[in-house]
Design a protein around this motif. Structure first.
Motif, PDB file in Angstrom:
ATOM      1  N   ALA A 107       0.822  -1.207   0.000  1.00  0.00           N
ATOM      2  CA  ALA A 107       0.000   0.000   0.000  1.00  0.00           C
ATOM      3  C   ALA A 107       0.857   1.259   0.000  1.00  0.00           C
ATOM      4  O   ALA A 107       0.505   2.267  -0.637  1.00  0.00           O
ATOM      5  N   THR A 108       1.985   1.233   0.695  1.00  0.00           N
ATOM      6  CA  THR A 108       2.868   2.406   0.717  1.00  0.00           C
ATOM      7  C   THR A 108       3.478   2.643  -0.647  1.00  0.00           C
ATOM      8  O   THR A 108       3.657   3.791  -1.072  1.00  0.00           O
ATOM      9  N   MET A 109       3.787   1.574  -1.371  1.00  0.00           N
ATOM     10  CA  MET A 109       4.304   1.730  -2.733  1.00  0.00           C
ATOM     11  C   MET A 109       3.255   2.399  -3.623  1.00  0.00           C
ATOM     12  O   MET A 109       3.577   3.284  -4.422  1.00  0.00           O
ATOM     13  N   ILE A 110       1.997   1.979  -3.482  1.00  0.00           N
ATOM     14  CA  ILE A 110       0.929   2.599  -4.265  1.00  0.00           C
ATOM     15  C   ILE A 110       0.797   4.075  -3.897  1.00  0.00           C
ATOM     16  O   ILE A 110       0.684   4.946  -4.768  1.00  0.00           O
ATOM     17  N   ALA A 111       0.806   4.360  -2.591  1.00  0.00           N
ATOM     18  CA  ALA A 111       0.700   5.744  -2.123  1.00  0.00           C
ATOM     19  C   ALA A 111       1.865   6.586  -2.636  1.00  0.00           C
ATOM     20  O   ALA A 111       1.679   7.741  -3.051  1.00  0.00           O
ATOM     21  N   ALA A 112       3.060   6.018  -2.607  1.00  0.00           N
ATOM     22  CA  ALA A 112       4.236   6.751  -3.093  1.00  0.00           C
ATOM     23  C   ALA A 112       4.096   7.068  -4.576  1.00  0.00           C
ATOM     24  O   ALA A 112       4.399   8.183  -5.018  1.00  0.00           O
ATOM     25  N   ARG A 113       3.633   6.090  -5.339  1.00  0.00           N
ATOM     26  CA  ARG A 113       3.429   6.341  -6.776  1.00  0.00           C
ATOM     27  C   ARG A 113       2.423   7.463  -6.993  1.00  0.00           C
ATOM     28  O   ARG A 113       2.637   8.351  -7.826  1.00  0.00           O
ATOM     29  N   LEU A 114       1.326   7.448  -6.255  1.00  0.00           N
ATOM     30  CA  LEU A 114       0.314   8.499  -6.386  1.00  0.00           C
ATOM     31  C   LEU A 114       0.883   9.874  -6.046  1.00  0.00           C
ATOM     32  O   LEU A 114       0.485  10.886  -6.627  1.00  0.00           O
ATOM     33  N   ALA A 115       1.829   9.901  -5.101  1.00  0.00           N
ATOM     34  CA  ALA A 115       2.416  11.170  -4.656  1.00  0.00           C
ATOM     35  C   ALA A 115       3.658  11.556  -5.449  1.00  0.00           C
ATOM     36  O   ALA A 115       4.250  12.611  -5.204  1.00  0.00           O
ATOM     37  N   GLY A 116       4.074  10.709  -6.394  1.00  0.00           N
ATOM     38  CA  GLY A 116       5.258  11.009  -7.186  1.00  0.00           C
ATOM     39  C   GLY A 116       6.567  10.818  -6.437  1.00  0.00           C
ATOM     40  O   GLY A 116       7.572  11.452  -6.757  1.00  0.00           O
ATOM     41  N   ILE A 117       6.558   9.918  -5.428  1.00  0.00           N
ATOM     42  CA  ILE A 117       7.754   9.649  -4.625  1.00  0.00           C
ATOM     43  C   ILE A 117       8.362   8.325  -5.096  1.00  0.00           C
ATOM     44  O   ILE A 117       7.656   7.318  -5.205  1.00  0.00           O
ATOM     45  N   GLU A 118       9.665   8.312  -5.343  1.00  0.00           N
ATOM     46  CA  GLU A 118      10.294   7.151  -5.983  1.00  0.00           C
ATOM     47  C   GLU A 118      11.048   6.237  -5.029  1.00  0.00           C
ATOM     48  O   GLU A 118      11.483   5.158  -5.433  1.00  0.00           O
ATOM     49  N   VAL A 119      11.234   6.636  -3.782  1.00  0.00           N
ATOM     50  CA  VAL A 119      12.024   5.847  -2.832  1.00  0.00           C
ATOM     51  C   VAL A 119      11.232   5.662  -1.542  1.00  0.00           C
ATOM     52  O   VAL A 119      10.587   6.597  -1.058  1.00  0.00           O
ATOM     53  N   PHE A 120      11.318   4.468  -0.994  1.00  0.00           N
ATOM     54  CA  PHE A 120      10.534   4.095   0.177  1.00  0.00           C
ATOM     55  C   PHE A 120      11.429   3.291   1.119  1.00  0.00           C
ATOM     56  O   PHE A 120      12.091   2.343   0.708  1.00  0.00           O
ATOM     57  N   ALA A 121      11.465   3.672   2.389  1.00  0.00           N
ATOM     58  CA  ALA A 121      12.243   2.943   3.399  1.00  0.00           C
ATOM     59  C   ALA A 121      11.293   2.192   4.324  1.00  0.00           C
ATOM     60  O   ALA A 121      10.308   2.752   4.814  1.00  0.00           O
ATOM     61  N   THR A 122      11.611   0.935   4.575  1.00  0.00           N
ATOM     62  CA  THR A 122      10.813   0.121   5.485  1.00  0.00           C
ATOM     63  C   THR A 122      11.740  -0.770   6.289  1.00  0.00           C
ATOM     64  O   THR A 122      12.959  -0.671   6.180  1.00  0.00           O
ATOM     65  N   GLY A 123      11.156  -1.659   7.108  1.00  0.00           N
ATOM     66  CA  GLY A 123      11.972  -2.600   7.871  1.00  0.00           C
ATOM     67  C   GLY A 123      12.324  -3.802   7.026  1.00  0.00           C
ATOM     68  O   GLY A 123      13.474  -4.018   6.645  1.00  0.00           O
ATOM     69  N   GLY A 124      11.310  -4.606   6.726  1.00  0.00           N
ATOM     70  CA  GLY A 124      11.503  -5.774   5.870  1.00  0.00           C
ATOM     71  C   GLY A 124      10.257  -5.989   5.035  1.00  0.00           C
ATOM     72  O   GLY A 124       9.147  -5.641   5.455  1.00  0.00           O
ATOM     73  N   ILE A 125      10.409  -6.536   3.844  1.00  0.00           N
ATOM     74  CA  ILE A 125       9.249  -6.797   3.002  1.00  0.00           C
ATOM     75  C   ILE A 125       8.576  -8.095   3.426  1.00  0.00           C
ATOM     76  O   ILE A 125       9.171  -8.952   4.075  1.00  0.00           O
ATOM     77  N   GLY A 126       7.299  -8.229   3.054  1.00  0.00           N
ATOM     78  CA  GLY A 126       6.611  -9.492   3.218  1.00  0.00           C
ATOM     79  C   GLY A 126       7.019 -10.448   2.106  1.00  0.00           C
ATOM     80  O   GLY A 126       7.726 -10.069   1.171  1.00  0.00           O
ATOM     81  N   GLY A 127       6.563 -11.683   2.197  1.00  0.00           N
ATOM     82  CA  GLY A 127       6.950 -12.649   1.175  1.00  0.00           C
ATOM     83  C   GLY A 127       6.188 -13.948   1.318  1.00  0.00           C
ATOM     84  O   GLY A 127       5.011 -13.963   1.675  1.00  0.00           O
ATOM     85  N   ILE A 138       1.071 -15.831   0.688  1.00  0.00           N
ATOM     86  CA  ILE A 138       2.133 -15.092   0.009  1.00  0.00           C
ATOM     87  C   ILE A 138       1.760 -13.621   0.010  1.00  0.00           C
ATOM     88  O   ILE A 138       0.659 -13.245  -0.400  1.00  0.00           O
ATOM     89  N   SER A 139       2.663 -12.781   0.464  1.00  0.00           N
ATOM     90  CA  SER A 139       2.382 -11.357   0.590  1.00  0.00           C
ATOM     91  C   SER A 139       2.185 -10.683  -0.764  1.00  0.00           C
ATOM     92  O   SER A 139       2.879 -10.997  -1.745  1.00  0.00           O
ATOM     93  N   ALA A 140       1.265  -9.720  -0.785  1.00  0.00           N
ATOM     94  CA  ALA A 140       1.055  -8.904  -1.983  1.00  0.00           C
ATOM     95  C   ALA A 140       2.258  -8.008  -2.272  1.00  0.00           C
ATOM     96  O   ALA A 140       2.370  -7.462  -3.378  1.00  0.00           O
ATOM     97  N   ASP A 141       3.155  -7.870  -1.287  1.00  0.00           N
ATOM     98  CA  ASP A 141       4.338  -7.019  -1.496  1.00  0.00           C
ATOM     99  C   ASP A 141       5.130  -7.458  -2.721  1.00  0.00           C
ATOM    100  O   ASP A 141       5.677  -6.620  -3.456  1.00  0.00           O
ATOM    101  N   LEU A 142       5.212  -8.766  -2.951  1.00  0.00           N
ATOM    102  CA  LEU A 142       6.054  -9.278  -4.031  1.00  0.00           C
ATOM    103  C   LEU A 142       5.517  -8.859  -5.400  1.00  0.00           C
ATOM    104  O   LEU A 142       6.275  -8.415  -6.265  1.00  0.00           O
TER     105      LEU A 142
END
Length: 304
Positions: A107-127, A138-142
């Motif tokens: 969801a943060t990746m989608i939000a970043a795209r909507l806001a025109g932001i190209e870089v996102f920092a998190t802890g760890g991705i799902g999988g 299986i996480s939607a993150d992939l």
């Protein structure tokens, strides 16, 4: 019209051409107790500012996507109960019904795209969760990484997952997996694993160039930068393995499924490690924020 509200700081950054770094909000609502969650969120934002970039923490509040949270909103989110955990499937539904939700990686990746932001920092991705051949968990993150053009900086995939299968799926989906400064992939709370890195890059400028070139070439999707936790903060994988196995067994016995699995496992691992996992988690998130800020700065130079 998509209901989006930018914080004053984000608006100023856009007007002045400053680099922006997106941040998720599930770490606030589902990852840590209050007030440590808010303290950590503010510390991560401060780390990004200290690296000459601007943080944009994402969340849905009363049906509106907030790009950057004002202090009062961040504190209220940190105290809130029963906040939805948003991914690709329920993001729009939450907004349509006037709900409040915290954004996962997808969801943060989608939000970043909507806001025109190209870089996102998190802890760890799902999988891919252990036992996914039965549960299909299986996480939607992939899949989000395969279709949304955002560079995600993480300490690899969460160590509670089946790491082999997670990175096999990313390979199949054509997602660049970049280890930062080493030849093996990190394993979240541990700086190394037995998995060789498909790609290695040692400089933020190279990561930014790769992101930029993928866009120029019309290649869909983002890239994952696996940034190892600092050595002085890591928990050796050998120490964690029995703890993770115990937590997974307890989740299975309690029939915990879907979105509830990860928060349960992280909570039990926190208890079983006497809080060491949380200390490591904070260290790795801050480390990722600093690297993401450096990448965002390099990307800004490329776009000038």
């Amino acid at each position: 019209m998509i209901p989006i509200l930018e914080s004053a700081e984000v608006k100023d950054a856009e007007r002045e051409g400053k680099p922006l770094v997106a941040l998720e909000s599930t770490i606030i609502t589902h990852g840590m107790p209050y007030p440590q969650n808010v303290e950590t969120a503010r510390q991560v934002e401060s780390d990004i500012r200290a690296a000459d970039a601007v943080p944009a923490t994402m969340a849905v509040l009363n049906g509106t996507l907030h790009v950057g949270l004002e202090d009062a909103a961040l504190d209220a989110l940190g105290r809130a109960k029963n906040v939805a955990k948003l991914s690709r499937a329920d993001f729009a539904a939450c907004m349509a019904t006037g709900g409040t939700g915290a954004t996962t990686v997808a969801a943060t990746m989608i939000a970043a795209r909507l806001a025109g932001i190209e870089v996102f920092a998190t802890g760890g991705i799902g999988g891919v969760h252990k036992g996914a051949e039965v549960s299909f968990d299986i996480s939607a993150d992939l899949h989000e990484l395969a279709q949304t053009r955002v560079t995600v900086v993480a300490a690899g995939a969460k160590a509670i997952l089946d790491l082999n299968k997670t990175f096999e799926v990313l390979e199949t989906l054509g997602v660049p997996v970049i280890a930062y400064g080493q030849d093996v992939l990190p394993a979240f709370w541990s700086s190394t694993s037995e998995l060789p890195a498909p790609l290695r890059m040692d400089h933020a400028a190279d990561i930014a160039k790769a992101h930029h070139l993928r866009a120029e070439m019309g290649i869909a999707g983002g890239q994952i930068v696996c940034n190892p936790i600092p050595h002085d903060a890591e928990i050796p994988s050998g120490d964690l393995a029995p703890v993770i196995a115990k937590a997974i067994a307890e989740a299975e016995a309690a029939d915990i499924k879907a979105k509830d699995v990860t928060p349960f496992l992280l909570g039990r691992i926190f208890e079983l490690t006497n809080g060491k996992s949380l200390v490591a988690n904070i260290a790795l998130v801050r480390n990722n924020a600093r690297l993401a800020a450096s990448i965002a700065k390099e990307l800004r130079e490329l776009s000038v």
